[in-house]
Design a protein around this motif. Structure first.
Motif, PDB file in Angstrom:
ATOM      1  N   UNK A 155       5.803   0.554  -7.614  1.00 45.70           N
ATOM      2  CA  UNK A 155       7.191   0.795  -7.978  1.00 45.70           C
ATOM      3  C   UNK A 155       7.310   0.856  -9.500  1.00 45.70           C
ATOM      4  N   UNK A 156       7.659   2.021 -10.005  1.00 45.83           N
ATOM      5  CA  UNK A 156       7.947   2.201 -11.429  1.00 45.83           C
ATOM      6  C   UNK A 156       9.382   2.717 -11.490  1.00 45.83           C
ATOM      7  N   UNK A 157      10.303   1.945 -12.106  1.00 44.16           N
ATOM      8  CA  UNK A 157      11.697   2.373 -12.115  1.00 44.16           C
ATOM      9  C   UNK A 157      11.844   3.827 -12.586  1.00 44.16           C
ATOM     10  N   UNK A 162       8.851   8.577  -9.331  1.00 46.29           N
ATOM     11  CA  UNK A 162       8.466   8.692  -7.937  1.00 46.29           C
ATOM     12  C   UNK A 162       7.038   8.164  -7.772  1.00 46.29           C
ATOM     13  N   UNK A 163       6.801   7.389  -6.726  1.00 45.10           N
ATOM     14  CA  UNK A 163       5.456   6.859  -6.486  1.00 45.10           C
ATOM     15  C   UNK A 163       4.515   8.015  -6.184  1.00 45.10           C
ATOM     16  N   UNK A 211       3.835   4.793   3.932  1.00 46.91           N
ATOM     17  CA  UNK A 211       3.565   3.410   3.508  1.00 46.91           C
ATOM     18  C   UNK A 211       4.217   3.131   2.152  1.00 46.91           C
ATOM     19  N   UNK A 212       4.132   4.118   1.260  1.00 43.72           N
ATOM     20  CA  UNK A 212       4.674   3.932  -0.090  1.00 43.72           C
ATOM     21  C   UNK A 212       6.166   3.658  -0.037  1.00 43.72           C
ATOM     22  N   UNK A 257       0.826  -1.211   0.000  1.00 44.09           N
ATOM     23  CA  UNK A 257       0.000   0.000   0.000  1.00 44.09           C
ATOM     24  C   UNK A 257       0.862   1.264   0.000  1.00 44.09           C
ATOM     25  N   UNK A 258       0.218   2.398  -0.251  1.00 36.00           N
ATOM     26  CA  UNK A 258       0.919   3.678  -0.265  1.00 36.00           C
ATOM     27  C   UNK A 258       0.374   4.526  -1.407  1.00 36.00           C
TER      28      UNK A 258
END
Ligand SMILES: [Zn+2]
Length: 194
Positions: free
Chosen positions: A152-154, A157-158, A169-170, A131-132
């Protein structure tokens, strides 16, 4: 042998992934955007048995009702919050886009952290709560593959500045993912496989 195929959707270029094994007449999906693109990628005579949602934001789920019509027995897998959000156009954010929707089917399975589903005999996919970005976020691990959705995306930023987003949380989720992702192909919710 298990094959993983990436399909890039039209809305926000989110990714759908098709998981299939030539030896069986059924396949699985990670998220669902443009059903037509998915249908074209599925070998003929192969049925979609289930879709694993990385989270319930509309750009990762908007094809869900067409999918359900085409494959009425297809089960939707999501987290506890995802089951709520699928039936709420505010919580899946589709209300703020041009085509609000809620899920019209009823076959929804709630996955807990670390829960496994056997997708082919002896082959399990594991859901990890991450979660996040959204409380419904799950990351899925399958052999050498890890499907991270928007958790997570390389090099990106989330996004947590959304209703129900949580920065702390992220970050925790990202750390968990990075640990698990060592030596695996990372399949994010947007962008290329790394
Ligand atoms: Zn999202």
């Amino acid at each position: 042998m298990l094959q993983v195929k990436q399909i890039v959707n039209n809305i926000f270029t989110s990714n759908t992934y098709l998981l299939f094994d030539d030896d069986y007449d059924y396949c699985w999906l990670i998220d669902i955007g443009d059903f037509e693109k998915v249908a074209n990628a599925i070998p003929s005579g192969v049925e979609v048995r289930g879709v694993f949602l990385t989270h319930t934001h509309f750009d990762h789920t908007y094809g869900i009702n067409v999918l359900h019509k085409a494959y009425p027995n297809c089960c939707v897998y999501t987290a506890e919050y995802g089951k709520v959000a699928l039936y709420d156009e505010k919580k899946n954010f589709s209300r703020y886009h041009e085509a609000p929707f809620v899920y019209e089917g009823t076959d929804v399975a709630v996955l807990q952290d670390n829960e496994k589903v056997e997708i082919y005999p002896g082959l399990f996919i594991t859901a990890i709560a991450t979660p996040g970005h959204c409380p419904s976020c799950l990351t899925y691990v399958l052999n050498d593959w890890i499907f991270t959705g928007d958790s997570y995306i390389p090099n990106v930023k989330v996004v947590t500045k959304l209703p129900n987003g949580d920065r702390k949380q992220a970050k925790q989720s990202r750390d968990i993912i990075l640990q698990m992702a060592l030596g695996k192909n990372i399949c994010p919710g947007h962008g290329e496989i790394v």
